[in-house]
Each structure stands twice: as structure tokens, then as C-alpha cells.
Design a protein around this motif. Structure first.
Motif, PDB file in Angstrom:
ATOM      1  N   LEU A  76       0.825  -1.205   0.000  1.00  0.00           N
ATOM      2  CA  LEU A  76       0.000   0.000   0.000  1.00  0.00           C
ATOM      3  C   LEU A  76       0.863   1.260   0.000  1.00  0.00           C
ATOM      4  N   VAL A  77       2.070   1.173   0.541  1.00  0.00           N
ATOM      5  CA  VAL A  77       3.033   2.265   0.417  1.00  0.00           C
ATOM      6  C   VAL A  77       3.587   2.298  -1.004  1.00  0.00           C
ATOM      7  N   SER A  78       3.884   1.116  -1.541  1.00  0.00           N
ATOM      8  CA  SER A  78       4.375   1.045  -2.922  1.00  0.00           C
ATOM      9  C   SER A  78       3.374   1.644  -3.902  1.00  0.00           C
ATOM     10  N   LYS A  79       2.080   1.467  -3.616  1.00  0.00           N
ATOM     11  CA  LYS A  79       1.031   2.051  -4.468  1.00  0.00           C
ATOM     12  C   LYS A  79       1.172   3.569  -4.542  1.00  0.00           C
ATOM     13  N   VAL A  80       1.488   4.181  -3.395  1.00  0.00           N
ATOM     14  CA  VAL A  80       1.690   5.630  -3.367  1.00  0.00           C
ATOM     15  C   VAL A  80       2.920   6.000  -4.196  1.00  0.00           C
ATOM     16  N   HIS A  81       3.996   5.217  -4.074  1.00  0.00           N
ATOM     17  CA  HIS A  81       5.208   5.474  -4.853  1.00  0.00           C
ATOM     18  C   HIS A  81       4.926   5.410  -6.348  1.00  0.00           C
ATOM     19  N   VAL A  82       4.166   4.408  -6.759  1.00  0.00           N
ATOM     20  CA  VAL A  82       3.834   4.239  -8.178  1.00  0.00           C
ATOM     21  C   VAL A  82       3.017   5.435  -8.676  1.00  0.00           C
TER      22      VAL A  82
ATOM     23  N   SER B 241      -3.797   9.765  11.228  1.00  0.00           N
ATOM     24  CA  SER B 241      -5.164   9.851  11.725  1.00  0.00           C
ATOM     25  C   SER B 241      -6.073  10.187  10.549  1.00  0.00           C
ATOM     26  N   VAL B 242      -7.109   9.384  10.374  1.00  0.00           N
ATOM     27  CA  VAL B 242      -8.041   9.622   9.274  1.00  0.00           C
ATOM     28  C   VAL B 242      -8.655  11.020   9.386  1.00  0.00           C
ATOM     29  N   ASP B 243      -9.041  11.400  10.591  1.00  0.00           N
ATOM     30  CA  ASP B 243      -9.689  12.698  10.792  1.00  0.00           C
ATOM     31  C   ASP B 243      -8.722  13.850  10.559  1.00  0.00           C
ATOM     32  N   ASP B 244      -7.481  13.714  11.064  1.00  0.00           N
ATOM     33  CA  ASP B 244      -6.491  14.771  10.856  1.00  0.00           C
ATOM     34  C   ASP B 244      -6.171  14.936   9.380  1.00  0.00           C
ATOM     35  N   ALA B 245      -6.020  13.823   8.678  1.00  0.00           N
ATOM     36  CA  ALA B 245      -5.708  13.881   7.252  1.00  0.00           C
ATOM     37  C   ALA B 245      -6.837  14.557   6.479  1.00  0.00           C
ATOM     38  N   ALA B 246      -8.065  14.267   6.858  1.00  0.00           N
ATOM     39  CA  ALA B 246      -9.218  14.885   6.189  1.00  0.00           C
ATOM     40  C   ALA B 246      -9.221  16.396   6.407  1.00  0.00           C
ATOM     41  N   GLU B 247      -8.878  16.820   7.620  1.00  0.00           N
ATOM     42  CA  GLU B 247      -8.847  18.257   7.924  1.00  0.00           C
ATOM     43  C   GLU B 247      -7.764  18.969   7.111  1.00  0.00           C
TER      44      GLU B 247
ATOM     45  N   VAL C 109      -5.890  22.003   2.067  1.00  0.00           N
ATOM     46  CA  VAL C 109      -5.184  21.985   0.775  1.00  0.00           C
ATOM     47  C   VAL C 109      -6.147  22.333  -0.359  1.00  0.00           C
ATOM     48  N   LYS C 110      -7.339  21.730  -0.344  1.00  0.00           N
ATOM     49  CA  LYS C 110      -8.329  21.976  -1.400  1.00  0.00           C
ATOM     50  C   LYS C 110      -8.844  23.412  -1.370  1.00  0.00           C
ATOM     51  N   ALA C 111      -8.919  23.983  -0.167  1.00  0.00           N
ATOM     52  CA  ALA C 111      -9.362  25.373  -0.065  1.00  0.00           C
ATOM     53  C   ALA C 111      -8.353  26.326  -0.695  1.00  0.00           C
ATOM     54  N   ARG C 112      -7.064  26.022  -0.523  1.00  0.00           N
ATOM     55  CA  ARG C 112      -6.031  26.896  -1.103  1.00  0.00           C
ATOM     56  C   ARG C 112      -5.771  26.566  -2.564  1.00  0.00           C
ATOM     57  N   PHE C 113      -5.837  25.271  -2.895  1.00  0.00           N
ATOM     58  CA  PHE C 113      -5.559  24.835  -4.271  1.00  0.00           C
ATOM     59  C   PHE C 113      -6.770  24.050  -4.788  1.00  0.00           C
ATOM     60  N   PRO C 114      -7.809  24.736  -5.248  1.00  0.00           N
ATOM     61  CA  PRO C 114      -9.058  24.051  -5.620  1.00  0.00           C
ATOM     62  C   PRO C 114      -8.902  23.003  -6.711  1.00  0.00           C
ATOM     63  N   GLN C 115      -7.873  23.118  -7.529  1.00  0.00           N
ATOM     64  CA  GLN C 115      -7.690  22.171  -8.636  1.00  0.00           C
ATOM     65  C   GLN C 115      -6.885  20.937  -8.235  1.00  0.00           C
ATOM     66  N   VAL C 116      -6.488  20.843  -6.972  1.00  0.00           N
ATOM     67  CA  VAL C 116      -5.598  19.765  -6.557  1.00  0.00           C
ATOM     68  C   VAL C 116      -6.228  18.401  -6.846  1.00  0.00           C
ATOM     69  N   ARG C 117      -5.374  17.485  -7.253  1.00  0.00           N
ATOM     70  CA  ARG C 117      -5.838  16.123  -7.552  1.00  0.00           C
ATOM     71  C   ARG C 117      -5.675  15.250  -6.321  1.00  0.00           C
ATOM     72  N   GLU C 118      -6.745  14.547  -5.967  1.00  0.00           N
ATOM     73  CA  GLU C 118      -6.700  13.611  -4.851  1.00  0.00           C
ATOM     74  C   GLU C 118      -6.599  12.186  -5.383  1.00  0.00           C
ATOM     75  N   PRO C 119      -6.082  11.250  -4.564  1.00  0.00           N
ATOM     76  CA  PRO C 119      -6.024   9.847  -5.007  1.00  0.00           C
ATOM     77  C   PRO C 119      -7.428   9.302  -5.253  1.00  0.00           C
ATOM     78  N   LYS C 120      -7.551   8.361  -6.200  1.00  0.00           N
ATOM     79  CA  LYS C 120      -8.842   7.727  -6.456  1.00  0.00           C
ATOM     80  C   LYS C 120      -9.339   7.006  -5.209  1.00  0.00           C
ATOM     81  N   GLN C 121      -8.405   6.364  -4.502  1.00  0.00           N
ATOM     82  CA  GLN C 121      -8.690   5.792  -3.189  1.00  0.00           C
ATOM     83  C   GLN C 121      -7.724   6.427  -2.210  1.00  0.00           C
ATOM     84  N   GLN C 122      -8.215   6.761  -1.010  1.00  0.00           N
ATOM     85  CA  GLN C 122      -7.340   7.442  -0.059  1.00  0.00           C
ATOM     86  C   GLN C 122      -6.090   6.612   0.225  1.00  0.00           C
ATOM     87  N   ASP C 123      -5.005   7.319   0.512  1.00  0.00           N
ATOM     88  CA  ASP C 123      -3.731   6.642   0.756  1.00  0.00           C
ATOM     89  C   ASP C 123      -3.669   5.987   2.136  1.00  0.00           C
ATOM     90  N   ILE C 124      -4.439   6.490   3.104  1.00  0.00           N
ATOM     91  CA  ILE C 124      -4.428   5.885   4.438  1.00  0.00           C
ATOM     92  C   ILE C 124      -4.894   4.442   4.309  1.00  0.00           C
TER      93      ILE C 124
END
Length: 326
Positions: free
Chosen positions: A105-111, A174-180, A185-200
Motif C-alpha cells: 500500500l506504500v508502494s502504491k503511493v510510490h507508483v 489519523s483519518v480525521d487529521d488527514a481529512a482536515e 489543501v483543497k481550499a487553497r488549491f481548488p484544482q488539486v488532484r486527490e487519489p482515487k482511493q485514499q492513501d491511508i
């Protein structure tokens, strides 16, 4: 002697303890020892747990931080946290036989980082500075990846461009901290791309959800995990945020009687790198303090299993048994 409340019970979170990535990483070291003999060198602690590391040391694993400490021709295992590209290149140049125990699951992030970089993206990484997983993920690139540890950091980073910007996270947050932080990040950079599935990772999420279920039902939560374990620390934080007293211990010897004095319901869980033998020892310690019963809460049953690297298949007679840890 201080003791728990009359008729106290121990309530076990479910799931708890080893995840598939930790199982796989330990088994890689065990199988390498069985197949090639001691010593086997491991870069960084294979997983962040004192008991596991000491158990493997006793069997012939040598844990190092610098590849210069590994003799030529040796067998080397990369820890479950992943390594920077520079470390991979150095290991290849030194001619080691390498087995990569990086959690898939870490390797997935690297890829994902490598793929999007080829498309011109820069990255914002949410994680803890100095953690080996963060160093490994950020080390997939020479530049263009910016670490944020909290909401305040989001306002300080200065990417070279904002049109192609992606966010990735450490898998044990922390799932909650990461969401916050992601929301900032999205508020400052509205176009930011998020993972299709969360990395946590699934195991981090499941163990945190289990503690959220456990905490309101008990007087105190005991988390079994080493101080260096990110996901174990997050479990303690989750319980405390819900208003339940919570303590993290590396072993049963560290449990202080005053923490559970008078408690009628004692919650117990373990981080994803903590073996079940430690949980059993904590249960015995709590029984000695007067706890009379043990029950488990209903929870998700995890069935994930990751394949081992090629070259570590053993004959049936030489199969490694991890039951002493589980």
C-alpha cells in the motif's frame, strides 16, 4: 496494591494488531534467514515494534541505517516503510541481494507519484517529518514534493505551479487529521488532484474505527505499540479526542496500576505492528490487577494477504511459522 474496579472486564477492539503488510515484512526477514542463513541485514527497523525487532535480532537479523554498514555480497531487506530511490540505487550499485518488504500500500503511493510526475505534477504530501515512510515517498523524486504536517503548513508551501498539483498522504495518519489537512489543501488549491482511493491504509482506518467504537464504552483505553509506531500513536490520540483516558505501552511491564484503578471496563487494542503475544501479556497483567473477564467487540474481519517477493519460496519442511508472534 491498587486494583481495577469490582468485576472489571477487558474489552478488546476488533480488529487490532498485525496487518497484512506487517505480516509480509516479518515473513520476508524470517524466510530470508531460513533460506540464506544469518546474518540478514535490514535497513531500518523492519516494522516499528521493539519486541518484533528484538525477536528477529535473536534469529540473526542485523538492523542498519546506512548501507555502508552492510558487507559486500550480503542479503539486504528494505523495511515495510519503503526507501528513497537513492537508497535503491545505492543498494544496486553495491551489489547486494535485495528483498523489498515495503508494504504494497506504500508502494502504491510510490507508483502514483512516479506516474503523475511523468505527467508534470508537483505534490503536497501530508505526513510526519522524519518518519521513514515519508522520507521514502518524498525520496521517489528529486524535487517538486512539499511536506505539510498540519493545516498551518498548508499556507506556507510555495509550489512552482498550481495547475498540476496532487496530494498524497502517509498511510498511517489519523483519518480525521488527514481529512482536515486535505480540506485546507483543497481550499487553497481548488484544482488539486486527490487519489482515487485514499492513501491511508485499510488497517489504519479499521483500527481507528474500532477505537472510536470502543472508547465510549470503557473507562480507559490501553494501546499496545512502540513509541516509534505512527499508527499506534494515532490510536491513543483517537481515544483521547473522544474524551477517554488513553495510554500507550510497549509491553505489559509498562502498564501502571493507577491508570486502571477503579475501572470497570478497560479497553485494549494494539497497533498494526504490535504482535498478539504482547496483547496476551497485557491481559494477564490486567487479570493480576483484578480484571475477571475478557470480551471482544464486533468488528471488521480482515482477510487481506500480500504475496511475497520472488526468490523466497521454501520447501514445505522449511516453511516459517509466525504463530509465536501472532
Amino acid at each position: 496494591m491498587r486494583s481495577v474496579g469490582a468485576g472489571a472486564d477487558i474489552v478488546l477492539a476488533e480488529p487490532r494488531g498485525f496487518c497484512a503488510g506487517v505480516d509480509r515484512a516479518i515473513e520476508i526477514v524470517e524466510r530470508a534467514l531460513a533460506k540464506f542463513g544469518a546474518p540478514i541485514y535490514v535497513r531500518h527497523e523492519i516494522v516499528h515494534n521493539t519486541y518484533v525487532v528484538n525477536d528477529l535480532k535473536a534469529k540473526g537479523a542485523i538492523f542498519i541505517e546506512e548501507l555502508a554498514d552492510v558487507p559486500p555480497g550480503a542479503t539486504l531487506v528494505f523495511s515495510a516503510h519503503g526507501v528513497p530511490k537513492a537508497v535503491e540505487r545505492e543498494a544496486e550499485a553495491r551489489g547486494f541481494q535485495v528483498f523489498d518488504a515495503t508494504c504494497p500500500l506504500v508502494s502504491k503511493v510510490h507508483v502514483e507519484v512516479a506516474k503523475l510526475r511523468r505527467e508534470g505534477y508537483e505534490f503536497i504530501m501530508i505526513g510526519h517529518k522524519g518518519h521513514p515512510e515519508v522520507e521514502g515517498t518524498m525520496g521517489q523524486l528529486d524535487d517538486g514534493i512539499h511536506l505539510v504536517e498540519d493545516v498551518e503548513d498548508v499556507a506556507r508551501i510555495q509550489p512552482a505551479q498550481e495547475a498540476l498539483l496532487a496530494v498524497v498522504t502517509q498511510t498511517t495518519l489519523s483519518v480525521d487529521d488527514a481529512a482536515e489537512i486535505t480540506a485546507a489543501v483543497k481550499a487553497r488549491f481548488p484544482q488539486v488532484r486527490e487519489p482515487k482511493q485514499q492513501d491511508i491504509c485499510y488497517a489504519t482506518q479499521n483500527r481507528q474505527d474500532a477505537v472510536k467504537l470502543l472508547s465510549p464504552q470503557v473507562d480507559v483505553v490501553i494501546v499496545v505499540g512502540s513509541p516509534t509506531s505512527s499508527n499506534s500513536n494515532r490510536l491513543r490520540e483517537v481515544a483521547k479526542k473522544l474524551g477517554t483516558a488513553a495510554y500507550m505501552i510497549d509491553s505489559a511491564d509498562e502498564l501502571q496500576a493507577e491508570w486502571v484503578e477503579g475501572a470497570r471496563h478497560i479497553g485494549l487494542t494494539a497497533g498494526a505492528s504490535a504482535p498478539d503475544i504482547l496483547v496476551r501479556q497485557v491481559i494477564e497483567r490486567l487479570r493480576a490487577l483484578g480484571a475477571v473477564s475478557v470480551r471482544s467487540l464486533a468488528g471488521i474481519e480482515e482477510t487481506v494477504k500480500f504475496p511475497l517477493p520472488k526468490g523466497l519460496r521454501l520447501d514445505g519442511a522449511a516453511e516459517v511459522n509466525l504463530e509465536h508472534l501472532r
